[in-house]
Write a protein that holds these residues in place. Structure first.
Motif, mmCIF file in Angstrom:
data_model
loop_
_atom_site.group_PDB
_atom_site.id
_atom_site.type_symbol
_atom_site.label_atom_id
_atom_site.label_comp_id
_atom_site.label_asym_id
_atom_site.label_seq_id
_atom_site.Cartn_x
_atom_site.Cartn_y
_atom_site.Cartn_z
ATOM 1 N N THR A 1 58.424 55.788 49.116
ATOM 2 C CA THR A 1 58.957 56.573 47.998
ATOM 3 C C THR A 1 59.658 57.826 48.502
ATOM 4 O O THR A 1 60.752 58.189 48.034
ATOM 5 N N ALA A 2 59.051 58.508 49.466
ATOM 6 C CA ALA A 2 59.657 59.723 50.027
ATOM 7 C C ALA A 2 60.975 59.400 50.727
ATOM 8 O O ALA A 2 61.966 60.131 50.564
ATOM 9 N N THR B 1 63.559 58.663 48.041
ATOM 10 C CA THR B 1 63.953 59.881 47.330
ATOM 11 C C THR B 1 64.919 60.714 48.162
ATOM 12 O O THR B 1 65.896 61.268 47.638
ATOM 13 N N GLN C 1 68.231 59.111 47.927
ATOM 14 C CA GLN C 1 68.769 59.309 46.589
ATOM 15 C C GLN C 1 69.381 60.706 46.439
ATOM 16 O O GLN C 1 70.495 60.864 45.924
ATOM 17 N N ILE C 2 68.661 61.723 46.903
ATOM 18 C CA ILE C 2 69.168 63.090 46.818
ATOM 19 C C ILE C 2 70.439 63.239 47.647
ATOM 20 O O ILE C 2 71.413 63.865 47.226
#
Length: 354
Positions: free
Chosen positions: A243-244, A247, A250-251
């Motif tokens: 997940t990290a 993310t 994604q950012i």
């Protein structure tokens, strides 16, 4: 410990194999010149690449291997077909025999863990090993384990992971008494699974001098860096890790899209380029590449299979640091102290613990 750190490399592991391993090792050697490499792989592939890096070639010994473990191979299949002759197995065997201090591979994670357990065995009083990851935080870096080796750990295994992670924090960060927290759905003592609550109670009662048990931590504490070591079982830890990573990508994608939307945004990017460069540096997953297999009679570092040379160099430097800072000795000392205390609390003495 000898002045030279001897690192065995699985040159055929990863998505691109030796094309990443050899340049990565060359980068690491530039930063850590007191290193000797034992390179295991197909000579027809490895030697031409090694010729491009004379300094690395002079600091390396190449061992030919016929077999490379496939990235999609099942652990049981890899054990049957890859033992004795594969580059992965032989890099681990070098650690077992004492020829190498640590092994690094970007190969199949499941196969590497299965071979590591079979070849090196777990340390005394450790039932299952763990994979520890370095986690970038607002405070700097933390250690998170387990991120995929042991699914559904019980209370004793969570305590073992706490000891293993604490020893790694001492070796990696130079912290005399690192803070350790158990990942939970809340910080209250009544929340969470029974095994987690039991582990927390026993850790608090143990009063270990090598770590400072800080209680339960939640998911958002991972990024905050609330504690030096976050302990969980492999299922939750692996989900948190993926997940990290997702993310962060994604950012990064959002930022690139926003900066290219208008000429004014592009101008703003140019004016703030130094700030964005620092952000990119902080979010670069290559800088934290390398999972440490803990709880084995030897040190094994798992590099991300899709990394580039810079990322592989980071994994090699992590291997160097864990060896130079006596990770195995720190773990052994902490385990002996914990089990002496446990034995004494039950039997009123320490004579039965070595």
């Amino acid at each position: 410990m000898a002045e030279t750190i001897k690192i065995s490399l699985d040159a055929m592991g990863g998505d691109r194999g030796a094309e990443v391993v050899i340049p990565g090792a060359a980068l690491a050697l530039n930063r850590r010149p007191d290193t000797h490499f034992l390179i295991y792989g197909n000579e027809a592939t490895v030697l031409p690449l090694l010729d491009r890096y004379p300094a690395l070639k002079a600091a390396s010994t190449v061992h030919h291997c016929d077999i490379a473990v496939a990235m999609d191979a099942k652990p049981s299949q890899a054990l049957r077909q890859g033992r004795w002759r594969s580059s992965m197995w032989r890099s681990l065997e070098a650690v077992k025999s004492g020829e190498a201090d640590v092994a690094v591979s970007a190969g199949n994670t499941g196969a590497l863990m299965a071979m590591s357990k079979f070849c090196l065995r777990t340390m005394a009083n450790i039932e299952r090993p763990a994979i520890a990851a370095i986690w970038p935080t607002l405070r700097g870096e933390s250690i998170v384990l387990d991120v995929g080796a042991t699914i559904g750990a019980d209370a004793q295994q969570l305590i073992d992971f706490s000891i293993l992670g604490g020893a790694m924090a001492r070796a990696l960060f130079g912290i005399e008494r690192p803070t350790v927290g158990l990942l939970n759905i809340g910080v209250e003592e009544v929340k969470g699974l029974e095994e987690v609550r039991t582990a927390g109670k026993l850790l608090r009662e143990a009063g270990l001098p090598s770590l400072d048990y800080a209680g339960f931590v939640e998911g958002d504490d991972l990024g905050k860096g609330t504690v030096d070591v976050v302990v969980t079982e492999g299922f939750a830890g692996n989900i948190a890790l993926k997940t990290a990573e997702g993310t962060a990508k994604q950012i990064g994608s959002y930022l690139r899209s926003s900066m290219n939307r208008t000429w004014l945004a592009r101008l703003g990017y140019l004016l703030a380029k130094s700030a964005f460069d620092r952000l990119r540096e902080k979010m670069d997953p290559r800088k934290a590449n390398g999972g440490v297999f803990l709880g084995l009679n030897g040190i094994v570092i798992k590099s991300h299979g899709g990394t580039d040379a810079e990322g592989f160099a980071a994994a090699v430097e992590l291997a160097y640091g864990m060896t130079r800072n006596n990770l195995l000795n720190k773990i052994a000392q902490d385990l002996v102290h914990y089990h002496r205390g446990r034995f004494a609390s039950v039997h009123g003495g320490t004579e039965g613990v070595k």
